[in-house]
Design a protein around this motif. Structure first.
Motif, short mmCIF file in Angstrom:
data_model
loop_
_atom_site.label_atom_id
_atom_site.label_comp_id
_atom_site.label_asym_id
_atom_site.label_seq_id
_atom_site.Cartn_x
_atom_site.Cartn_y
_atom_site.Cartn_z
N LYS A 23 0.79 -4.77 -4.71
CA LYS A 23 -0.28 -4.66 -3.88
C LYS A 23 -1.72 -4.34 -4.57
O LYS A 23 -2.76 -4.99 -4.02
CB LYS A 23 -0.11 -3.22 -3.03
CG LYS A 23 -0.96 -2.95 -1.91
CD LYS A 23 -0.54 -1.75 -1.05
CE LYS A 23 -1.44 -1.37 0.10
NZ LYS A 23 -0.72 -0.36 1.02
N LEU A 27 -4.33 -7.40 -3.51
CA LEU A 27 -5.53 -6.68 -2.60
C LEU A 27 -6.24 -5.53 -2.90
O LEU A 27 -7.00 -5.05 -2.27
CB LEU A 27 -4.56 -6.20 -1.20
CG LEU A 27 -3.44 -7.24 -0.62
CD1 LEU A 27 -2.79 -6.66 0.45
CD2 LEU A 27 -4.46 -8.55 -0.11
N THR A 34 -8.95 -10.23 -3.25
CA THR A 34 -10.61 -9.37 -3.12
C THR A 34 -11.26 -10.53 -3.99
O THR A 34 -12.35 -10.44 -3.48
CB THR A 34 -10.29 -8.19 -3.42
OG1 THR A 34 -9.08 -7.65 -2.95
CG2 THR A 34 -11.45 -7.39 -3.20
N LYS A 59 -4.40 -12.70 3.48
CA LYS A 59 -4.34 -11.38 3.75
C LYS A 59 -3.53 -10.76 4.52
O LYS A 59 -2.69 -9.92 4.39
CB LYS A 59 -5.76 -10.84 3.74
CG LYS A 59 -5.89 -9.50 3.37
CD LYS A 59 -7.55 -9.01 3.72
CE LYS A 59 -7.32 -7.40 3.30
NZ LYS A 59 -8.46 -6.82 4.19
N GLY A 60 -3.50 -11.58 5.64
CA GLY A 60 -2.55 -10.84 6.92
C GLY A 60 -1.28 -10.90 6.53
O GLY A 60 -0.31 -9.99 6.77
N GLU A 63 -0.20 -8.44 3.58
CA GLU A 63 -0.09 -7.07 4.21
C GLU A 63 1.14 -6.77 4.92
O GLU A 63 1.77 -5.79 4.87
CB GLU A 63 -1.41 -6.78 5.03
CG GLU A 63 -2.49 -6.34 4.18
CD GLU A 63 -3.78 -6.29 4.93
OE1 GLU A 63 -4.80 -5.65 4.46
OE2 GLU A 63 -3.88 -6.68 6.37
N LEU A 66 3.94 -6.69 2.46
CA LEU A 66 4.14 -5.52 1.99
C LEU A 66 4.65 -4.56 2.67
O LEU A 66 5.38 -3.66 2.05
CB LEU A 66 2.44 -5.15 1.32
CG LEU A 66 2.23 -5.82 0.25
CD1 LEU A 66 0.56 -5.52 0.04
CD2 LEU A 66 2.75 -5.42 -1.10
N GLU A 67 4.18 -4.40 3.86
CA GLU A 67 4.61 -3.22 4.86
C GLU A 67 6.09 -3.57 5.36
O GLU A 67 6.92 -2.27 5.35
CB GLU A 67 3.88 -3.45 6.23
CG GLU A 67 3.60 -2.18 6.85
CD GLU A 67 2.70 -2.51 8.02
OE1 GLU A 67 3.16 -2.46 9.30
OE2 GLU A 67 1.42 -2.74 7.74
N GLU A 70 8.07 -2.41 2.00
CA GLU A 70 7.97 -1.03 1.75
C GLU A 70 8.95 -0.28 2.91
O GLU A 70 9.72 0.68 2.25
CB GLU A 70 6.52 -0.56 2.06
CG GLU A 70 6.60 0.96 1.71
CD GLU A 70 5.22 1.55 1.95
OE1 GLU A 70 3.94 0.63 1.85
OE2 GLU A 70 4.91 2.63 2.35
#
Ligand code: PHE
Length: 353
Positions: A23, A27, A34, A59-60, A63, A66-67, A70
């Motif tokens: 992450k 990001l 970034t 990015k979406g 994310e 990653l979510e 996780e």
């Protein structure tokens, strides 16, 4: 930056820590994505719109990936923890070492219960006694040959010897200090402080200065009984000892009295109990009718204290016996020294309650 490769890395992350560093890598403040965002400013508006859309979409996706990863890893960690901490309640437990009451305490409790049922109060007296209470007060003056019956541990009397007796500050001389040789001194102490009628029992340690052997210890426990009233007779004594015998050995138990001498009783009798199951007599202790000289010593003391004489015309019975002796006979214990020998747990554990 290769989005697909990043997504694969995220998908493959094996731990929450690894995921966190990915992450950061993409990001984070200085992350790859970034950094690319930061280059947008140098593009033309059209390029910027197109590139911006791409980067936002990337990015979406990152994310979301990653979510999702996780959530999977958290669930996995939870499962692992539950497995590790699972408790098999069907496994045998660890035994916790516990103590227990000493055999002497167990027997004392049994004896005191029997006497409480007969209405006796339980009272205790000091182990360091004055010569007066241990001997003179129970009709054993200094010249009396009976003093030799009980060999005594005499104590050097400290300057400020305080354990002297009821209202002792008013009494000039209670004699020397000693370890009580029996519980009978409590007869005198109790009568000085209480008016008749009453029923008491007195449990406690006593000390004898003598050679120890299988049946003699220098320290042991006694139980003393004393009942005083205007019309107490020897029949009451027999009744109480019979009740005691039945409490200990069942309804078949009998008692036997044989005349004997103790300075503080008249007549005096040793008593034995018939243990029906084993068909044998157990010689337990001494008893008798309270000697008039004991009542007289009590009243004289009371008079000196300015208390009314209260024992003229009274009658009473008393008994005394050794607790360990009762246990020895009842359980066939071969040696009284086992009781208080240091660390003889093998013996004590046999009587764990
Ligand atoms: N005090 C006596 C002893 O220790 C026992 C006893 C008590 C005898 C009361 C008669 C009456 O040997």
């Amino acid at each position: 930056m290769d989005v697909d490769s990043a997504l694969r890395q995220i998908e493959a992350a094996g731990s929450l820590e690894a995921l966190q560093s990915l992450k950061v890598q993409y990001l984070g403040k200085n992350g790859l994505l970034t950094q690319q965002m930061k280059t947008l400013g140098s593009l033309t508006p059209e390029e910027r719109r197109e590139r911006g859309r791409q980067l936002n979409e990337a990015k979406g996706r990152l994310e979301a990936a990653l979510e999702a990863r996780e959530a999977v890893l958290r669930e996995k960690a939870l499962q692992e923890q539950l497995e590790k901490e699972a408790l098999d309640v069907s496994l045998p437990g660890y035994a916790f070492p516990t103590g227990g009451l000493h055999l002497t305490s167990q027997i004392l409790q049994e004896l005191l219960d029997i006497f409480r049922r007969m209405g006796h109060s339980v009272v205790e007296g000091p182990e360091v006694e004055s010569e007066f209470f241990n001997f003179d007060g129970v009709n054993m003056p200094e010249w009396h040959p009976a003093r030799d019956m009980q060999d005594t541990f005499w104590l050097e009397k400290p300057e400020n010897f305080t354990i002297r007796g009821p209202f002792a500050e008013n009494v000039n001389d209670l004699g020397g200090a000693l370890l009580r040789t029996h519980t009978s001194p409590m007869q005198v102490r109790y009568m000085i402080q209480h008016n008749p009628p009453f029923k008491i029992v007195v449990p406690g340690r006593v000390f004898r200065y003598e050679q120890t052997d299988a049946s003699h210890e220098a320290m042991f426990f006694q139980l003393e009984g004393l009942v005083v009233g205007p019309d107490i007779t020897m029949a009451d004594l027999k009744g109480a000892i019979t009740e005691l015998a039945r409490g200990l050995f069942g309804p078949e138990a009998k008692v036997r009295f044989q005349p004997t001498f103790f300075p503080f009783v008249e007549p005096g009798a040793q008593f034995a109990m018939w243990w029906a199951e084993r068909e044998k007599w157990l010689e337990l202790g001494g008893s008798g009718m309270v000697h008039p000289n004991v009542f007289k010593a009590v009243d004289d003391y009371r008079q000196k204290m300015g208390l009314p004489r209260a024992y003229e015309g009274m009658r009473g019975w008393a008994f005394g016996f050794g607790i360990e002796r009762l246990a020895l006979l009842r359980y066939g214990i071969p040696d009284i020294r086992y009781f208080y020998q240091q660390n003889r747990l093998s013996f004590l554990r046999q009587f764990r309650n």
